[in-house]
Design a protein around this motif. Structure first.
Motif, PDB file in Angstrom:
ATOM      1  N   THR A 313       0.846  -1.193   0.000  1.00 47.92           N
ATOM      2  CA  THR A 313       0.000   0.000   0.000  1.00 47.92           C
ATOM      3  C   THR A 313       0.879   1.240   0.000  1.00 47.92           C
ATOM      4  OG1 THR A 313      -1.682  -1.186   1.279  1.00 47.92           O
ATOM      5  CG2 THR A 313      -1.874   1.209   1.191  1.00 47.92           C
ATOM      6  N   VAL A 314       0.516   2.214  -0.855  1.00 46.59           N
ATOM      7  CA  VAL A 314       1.242   3.482  -0.970  1.00 46.59           C
ATOM      8  C   VAL A 314       0.243   4.616  -0.842  1.00 46.59           C
ATOM      9  CG1 VAL A 314       2.797   4.888  -2.380  1.00 46.59           C
ATOM     10  CG2 VAL A 314       2.903   2.383  -2.523  1.00 46.59           C
ATOM     11  N   TRP A 315       0.595   5.624  -0.025  1.00 43.57           N
ATOM     12  CA  TRP A 315      -0.258   6.806   0.099  1.00 43.57           C
ATOM     13  C   TRP A 315       0.576   7.990   0.557  1.00 43.57           C
ATOM     14  CZ3 TRP A 315       0.222   3.584   4.263  1.00 43.57           C
ATOM     15  CH2 TRP A 315       0.416   4.185   5.516  1.00 43.57           C
ATOM     16  N   SER A 316      -0.044   9.155   0.535  1.00 44.30           N
ATOM     17  CA  SER A 316       0.605  10.374   1.025  1.00 44.30           C
ATOM     18  C   SER A 316      -0.447  11.221   1.704  1.00 44.30           C
ATOM     19  CB  SER A 316       1.259  11.157  -0.120  1.00 44.30           C
ATOM     20  OG  SER A 316       0.283  11.702  -0.978  1.00 44.30           O
ATOM     21  N   GLU A 317      -0.005  12.038   2.660  1.00 45.81           N
ATOM     22  CA  GLU A 317      -0.929  12.913   3.391  1.00 45.81           C
ATOM     23  C   GLU A 317      -1.537  13.968   2.471  1.00 45.81           C
ATOM     24  OE1 GLU A 317      -2.040  12.599   6.367  1.00 45.81           O
ATOM     25  OE2 GLU A 317      -0.785  10.887   6.917  1.00 45.81           O
ATOM     26  N   SER A 318      -0.829  14.318   1.404  1.00 41.74           N
ATOM     27  CA  SER A 318      -1.341  15.326   0.479  1.00 41.74           C
ATOM     28  C   SER A 318      -2.379  14.763  -0.478  1.00 41.74           C
ATOM     29  CB  SER A 318      -0.181  15.923  -0.329  1.00 41.74           C
ATOM     30  OG  SER A 318       0.422  14.940  -1.153  1.00 41.74           O
ATOM     31  N   GLY A 319      -2.519  13.439  -0.516  1.00 42.54           N
ATOM     32  CA  GLY A 319      -3.464  12.826  -1.430  1.00 42.54           C
ATOM     33  C   GLY A 319      -2.865  12.439  -2.762  1.00 42.54           C
ATOM     34  N   ALA A 320      -1.605  12.832  -3.029  1.00 41.04           N
ATOM     35  CA  ALA A 320      -0.959  12.473  -4.288  1.00 41.04           C
ATOM     36  C   ALA A 320      -0.593  10.990  -4.287  1.00 41.04           C
ATOM     37  CB  ALA A 320       0.283  13.319  -4.509  1.00 41.04           C
ATOM     38  N   LEU A 321      -0.643  10.373  -5.470  1.00 40.05           N
ATOM     39  CA  LEU A 321      -0.305   8.965  -5.606  1.00 40.05           C
ATOM     40  C   LEU A 321       0.701   8.786  -6.736  1.00 40.05           C
ATOM     41  CD1 LEU A 321      -3.806   7.261  -5.272  1.00 40.05           C
ATOM     42  CD2 LEU A 321      -1.952   7.208  -3.608  1.00 40.05           C
ATOM     43  N   PRO A 322       1.612   7.831  -6.610  1.00 38.18           N
ATOM     44  CA  PRO A 322       2.520   7.556  -7.729  1.00 38.18           C
ATOM     45  C   PRO A 322       1.770   6.855  -8.847  1.00 38.18           C
ATOM     46  CG  PRO A 322       2.861   5.974  -5.975  1.00 38.18           C
ATOM     47  CD  PRO A 322       1.873   6.972  -5.446  1.00 38.18           C
ATOM     48  N   ASP A 323       2.407   6.732  -9.993  1.00 37.50           N
ATOM     49  CA  ASP A 323       1.794   6.016 -11.113  1.00 37.50           C
ATOM     50  C   ASP A 323       1.574   4.551 -10.745  1.00 37.50           C
ATOM     51  OD1 ASP A 323       1.893   8.339 -12.568  1.00 37.50           O
ATOM     52  OD2 ASP A 323       3.815   7.847 -13.531  1.00 37.50           O
ATOM     53  N   ASP A 324       0.566   3.937 -11.373  1.00 37.21           N
ATOM     54  CA  ASP A 324       0.307   2.519 -11.128  1.00 37.21           C
ATOM     55  C   ASP A 324       1.512   1.663 -11.511  1.00 37.21           C
ATOM     56  OD1 ASP A 324      -2.167   3.294 -10.289  1.00 37.21           O
ATOM     57  OD2 ASP A 324      -3.209   2.747 -12.146  1.00 37.21           O
ATOM     58  N   SER A 325       2.201   2.076 -12.573  1.00 38.52           N
ATOM     59  CA  SER A 325       3.386   1.322 -12.988  1.00 38.52           C
ATOM     60  C   SER A 325       4.460   1.350 -11.908  1.00 38.52           C
ATOM     61  CB  SER A 325       3.948   1.892 -14.289  1.00 38.52           C
ATOM     62  OG  SER A 325       4.286   3.270 -14.136  1.00 38.52           O
ATOM     63  N   ALA A 326       4.550   2.448 -11.152  1.00 40.44           N
ATOM     64  CA  ALA A 326       5.537   2.530 -10.069  1.00 40.44           C
ATOM     65  C   ALA A 326       5.197   1.550  -8.954  1.00 40.44           C
ATOM     66  CB  ALA A 326       5.605   3.955  -9.528  1.00 40.44           C
ATOM     67  N   VAL A 327       3.901   1.424  -8.630  1.00 38.74           N
ATOM     68  CA  VAL A 327       3.490   0.468  -7.598  1.00 38.74           C
ATOM     69  C   VAL A 327       3.825  -0.953  -8.033  1.00 38.74           C
ATOM     70  CG1 VAL A 327       1.544  -0.372  -6.230  1.00 38.74           C
ATOM     71  CG2 VAL A 327       1.654   2.045  -6.865  1.00 38.74           C
ATOM     72  N   VAL A 328       3.601  -1.263  -9.303  1.00 38.73           N
ATOM     73  CA  VAL A 328       3.922  -2.594  -9.821  1.00 38.73           C
ATOM     74  C   VAL A 328       5.433  -2.835  -9.767  1.00 38.73           C
ATOM     75  CG1 VAL A 328       3.881  -4.047 -11.883  1.00 38.73           C
ATOM     76  CG2 VAL A 328       1.874  -2.684 -11.273  1.00 38.73           C
ATOM     77  N   GLU A 329       6.237  -1.848 -10.138  1.00 43.56           N
ATOM     78  CA  GLU A 329       7.696  -2.014 -10.106  1.00 43.56           C
ATOM     79  C   GLU A 329       8.194  -2.220  -8.682  1.00 43.56           C
ATOM     80  OE1 GLU A 329       9.518   1.275 -12.011  1.00 43.56           O
ATOM     81  OE2 GLU A 329       8.785   0.784 -14.014  1.00 43.56           O
ATOM     82  N   ILE A 330       7.582  -1.529  -7.726  1.00 42.93           N
ATOM     83  CA  ILE A 330       7.981  -1.720  -6.332  1.00 42.93           C
ATOM     84  C   ILE A 330       7.708  -3.150  -5.893  1.00 42.93           C
ATOM     85  CG2 ILE A 330       7.478  -1.045  -3.955  1.00 42.93           C
ATOM     86  CD1 ILE A 330       6.910   1.767  -5.012  1.00 42.93           C
ATOM     87  N   ALA A 331       6.520  -3.670  -6.234  1.00 44.97           N
ATOM     88  CA  ALA A 331       6.194  -5.048  -5.869  1.00 44.97           C
ATOM     89  C   ALA A 331       7.154  -6.033  -6.517  1.00 44.97           C
ATOM     90  CB  ALA A 331       4.753  -5.360  -6.274  1.00 44.97           C
ATOM     91  N   GLU A 332       7.479  -5.818  -7.792  1.00 45.09           N
ATOM     92  CA  GLU A 332       8.394  -6.729  -8.483  1.00 45.09           C
ATOM     93  C   GLU A 332       9.806  -6.669  -7.906  1.00 45.09           C
ATOM     94  OE1 GLU A 332       6.289  -6.726 -12.913  1.00 45.09           O
ATOM     95  OE2 GLU A 332       7.998  -5.408 -12.498  1.00 45.09           O
ATOM     96  N   ALA A 333      10.178  -5.538  -7.312  1.00 43.65           N
ATOM     97  CA  ALA A 333      11.502  -5.416  -6.701  1.00 43.65           C
ATOM     98  C   ALA A 333      11.533  -5.938  -5.270  1.00 43.65           C
ATOM     99  CB  ALA A 333      11.962  -3.958  -6.739  1.00 43.65           C
TER     100      ALA A 333
END
Length: 343
Positions: A313-333
């Protein structure tokens, strides 16, 4: 002690050495004062070094001139001229010249080797310059403005594992998950390469509403922009079953995909925000509120999806989110880095 040792050096070694040291230190301190804004005190100290160096250069120049143009000896010529003047004034014949003593040739003083001095000066300058060049590049060196080191995983070694972990020997711990999640390239994958982790921890929790019978270790790594959490739930719920459950909820975004050959589900949901008054008088307890939007990636433990998922899970207090591809790359790493204990 150092000054005494310097005074023991020969003149033609000591003075070039002091000139080199004074020049390097003076220029360095003036640079810190004028460019890095260290203040006028540093500027005055640098100027003093350079003035002292200039005076030593003048002393060396005078010594070189004296060696190259020695003054002619005047003692014998003065004695002979004074004797001749005395004889002429008395009207007497000059005395017969006394036999001169044999001339004893003294060995000529060896002049300092100019090439050797030049080589010594260049060598000393190279050593001092290398010391200044590498001082900010050695491990642990640098000034107070250097980037802080990334946070390391916190874990209470004295804390006993809940019984759910003993009944699930294949379960990893919060420390295992934190070690896998807190990888150096995580800021780059999040799109914030200049940030460093400010907090990292792992906890050995159990899943809620399971009477502490289901192990659910968690890890968290916080940055200035994003917070990343990783958990593992050792239950029998498959990713396919979880996807069916999302059809009955209010999920604005659901996407099925494959991660490392395993079934996965990418979803969006709001975090929960709870305010608790700890008795300080600065706040009051209130109901559970809706927190910032988070992007979650649920990945099966294996390709056959036999039950039990990882949740990233990824989140920020400002409400901004990274790209979906970034979340996938994090999981793969991160997921291949998860190991049990020190294996």
């Amino acid at each position: 002690m150092l000054g005494y040792l310097v005074r023991l050096l020969p003149f033609w070694v000591r003075e070039p050495l002091l000139i080199l040291v004074g020049t390097v230190f003076g220029v360095r301190i003036l640079y810190l004062a004028l460019v890095d804004g260290e203040g006028w005190v540093a500027g005055v100290i640098g100027a003093v070094f350079l003035v002292g160096t200039a005076l030593r250069v003048r002393v060396v120049v005078r010594a070189l001139r004296a060696r190259r143009h020695p003054a002619p000896p005047q003692d014998d010529a003065d004695e002979r001229s004074s004797a001749d003047d005395t004889s002429s004034a008395d009207g007497t014949a000059p005395a017969a010249p006394r036999p001169e003593a044999p001339v004893v040739r003294r060995p000529a003083e060896k002049e300092p080797n100019a090439w050797g001095q030049a080589a010594l000066a260049v060598g000393l300058f190279a050593v001092i310059a290398a010391a200044f060049w590498f001082q900010d590049r050695l491990p642990g060196s640098g000034d107070d403005t250097a980037a802080p080191a990334a946070a390391t995983c916190r874990h209470d070694e004295d804390e006993k594992l809940p019984s759910a972990y003993r009944s699930t020997p294949e379960a990893v711990t919060g420390e295992d998950l934190c070690r896998a999640l807190n990888l150096p390239e995580l800021p780059r994958l999040l799109g914030t390469p200049t940030e460093t982790a400010t907090y990292a921890s792992g906890t050995d929790n159990t899943a809620p509403l399971t009477d502490r019978k289901v192990a659910q270790p968690e890890a968290r790594v916080e940055f200035d922009t994003y917070t990343v959490e990783l958990s593992a739930t050792y239950n029998k719920l498959t990713v396919d079953q979880y996807a069916n459950l999302t059809k009955y909820g209010d999920h604005g975004f659901v996407k099925e995909l494959k991660i490392l050959g395993r079934p996965a589900l990418l979803t969006s949901d709001h975090m929960m925000k709870i305010q608790i008054d700890l008795g300080g008088g600065e706040g009051a307890s209130g109901p559970v509120e809706q927190g910032p939007l988070a992007r979650s990636l649920t990945v099966a433990f294996d390709a056959k999806d036999r039950g039990g998922p990882y949740d990233l899970t990824v989140w920020s207090e400002s409400g901004a989110l990274p790209d979906d591809s970034a979340v996938v790359e994090i999981a793969e790493a991160v997921l291949p880095r998860i190991t049990h204990g020190t294996e």
